[in-house]
Design an enzyme around this catalytic site. Sequence first.
Site, PDB file in Angstrom:
ATOM      1  N   HIS A 139     -17.170  42.269  28.617  1.00 18.27           N
ATOM      2  CA  HIS A 139     -18.368  41.783  29.311  1.00 18.27           C
ATOM      3  C   HIS A 139     -19.295  42.974  29.578  1.00 18.27           C
ATOM      4  CE1 HIS A 139     -20.869  40.388  32.634  1.00 18.27           C
ATOM      5  NE2 HIS A 139     -20.682  39.186  32.124  1.00 18.27           N
ATOM      6  N   GLU A 170     -14.565  33.640  25.011  1.00 21.71           N
ATOM      7  CA  GLU A 170     -15.540  33.625  26.111  1.00 21.71           C
ATOM      8  C   GLU A 170     -15.273  34.824  27.024  1.00 21.71           C
ATOM      9  OE1 GLU A 170     -18.398  32.063  27.271  1.00 21.71           O
ATOM     10  OE2 GLU A 170     -17.990  33.686  28.677  1.00 21.71           O
ATOM     11  N   LYS A 171     -16.234  35.746  27.068  1.00 27.32           N
ATOM     12  CA  LYS A 171     -16.028  37.024  27.752  1.00 27.32           C
ATOM     13  C   LYS A 171     -15.983  36.922  29.271  1.00 27.32           C
ATOM     14  CE  LYS A 171     -20.961  38.280  27.541  1.00 27.32           C
ATOM     15  NZ  LYS A 171     -21.462  37.197  26.675  1.00 27.32           N
ATOM     16  N   HIS A 172     -16.333  35.789  29.866  1.00 28.69           N
ATOM     17  CA  HIS A 172     -16.363  35.681  31.322  1.00 28.69           C
ATOM     18  C   HIS A 172     -15.044  35.263  31.955  1.00 28.69           C
ATOM     19  CE1 HIS A 172     -20.744  35.557  30.637  1.00 28.69           C
ATOM     20  NE2 HIS A 172     -20.765  36.189  31.790  1.00 28.69           N
ATOM     21  N   CYS A 224     -19.909  36.363  37.603  1.00 34.86           N
ATOM     22  CA  CYS A 224     -20.900  37.194  36.900  1.00 34.86           C
ATOM     23  C   CYS A 224     -22.225  37.013  37.621  1.00 34.86           C
ATOM     24  CB  CYS A 224     -21.019  36.750  35.442  1.00 34.86           C
ATOM     25  SG  CYS A 224     -22.452  37.465  34.600  1.00 34.86           S
ATOM     26  N   HIS A 265     -24.251  34.790  35.111  1.00 39.37           N
ATOM     27  CA  HIS A 265     -23.670  33.635  34.429  1.00 39.37           C
ATOM     28  C   HIS A 265     -22.695  32.846  35.299  1.00 39.37           C
ATOM     29  CE1 HIS A 265     -24.817  36.217  30.850  1.00 39.37           C
ATOM     30  NE2 HIS A 265     -25.501  35.104  30.679  1.00 39.37           N
ATOM     31  N   HIS A 290     -26.447  43.269  34.842  1.00 37.44           N
ATOM     32  CA  HIS A 290     -25.525  42.241  34.349  1.00 37.44           C
ATOM     33  C   HIS A 290     -24.090  42.764  34.432  1.00 37.44           C
ATOM     34  CE1 HIS A 290     -24.251  39.474  30.745  1.00 37.44           C
ATOM     35  NE2 HIS A 290     -23.755  39.068  31.902  1.00 37.44           N
TER      36      HIS A 290
HETATM   37 FE    FE Z   1     -22.273  37.565  32.289  1.00 41.38          FE
END
Ligand code: FE
Length: 131
Positions: free
Chosen positions: A46, A16-18, A116, A119, A52
């Site tokens: 990310h 999970e990149k966050h 983010c 997100h 974004h």
């Molecule tokens: Fe994001």
Amino acid sequence: MSDFKDLIQSADWKQEKHVPVIDVSEKNKKKEDIKVTIKVGKEIPHPNTTEHHIRWIAVYFQPHDEKFPYQIGLFEFSTHGESIQGPNTSTVFTQPEVVCHFISEKSGTIFATSYCNIHGLWKSEKEISVS
Ligand code: FE
């Protein structure tokens, strides 16, 4: 209505990149510098565009026998390709990684949160010992 704590997501950072990944020595000495590196997108980068990107990382430390956390720092990432020509037209992008230092006389838990812009909120934590 959501409870605010339910809006803070967590996951395995390898998938999970966050997730803000905390790198710190697990064993530390009283009154000696504790160096903490926090990076979003350690395994999977990310996106970093005007539309974004990661806005900020906050770092907290909660000593084991205390009720409230201490905020170690709050780090803003303020440049994501915007310029007078419009979105994604500059060549400058703040990267979502920080290094901070603190000292403690007690063991405890480091908490990191990241945001983010599309997100939402993410968190992670890591135990450290201080002796
Ligand atoms: Fe994001």
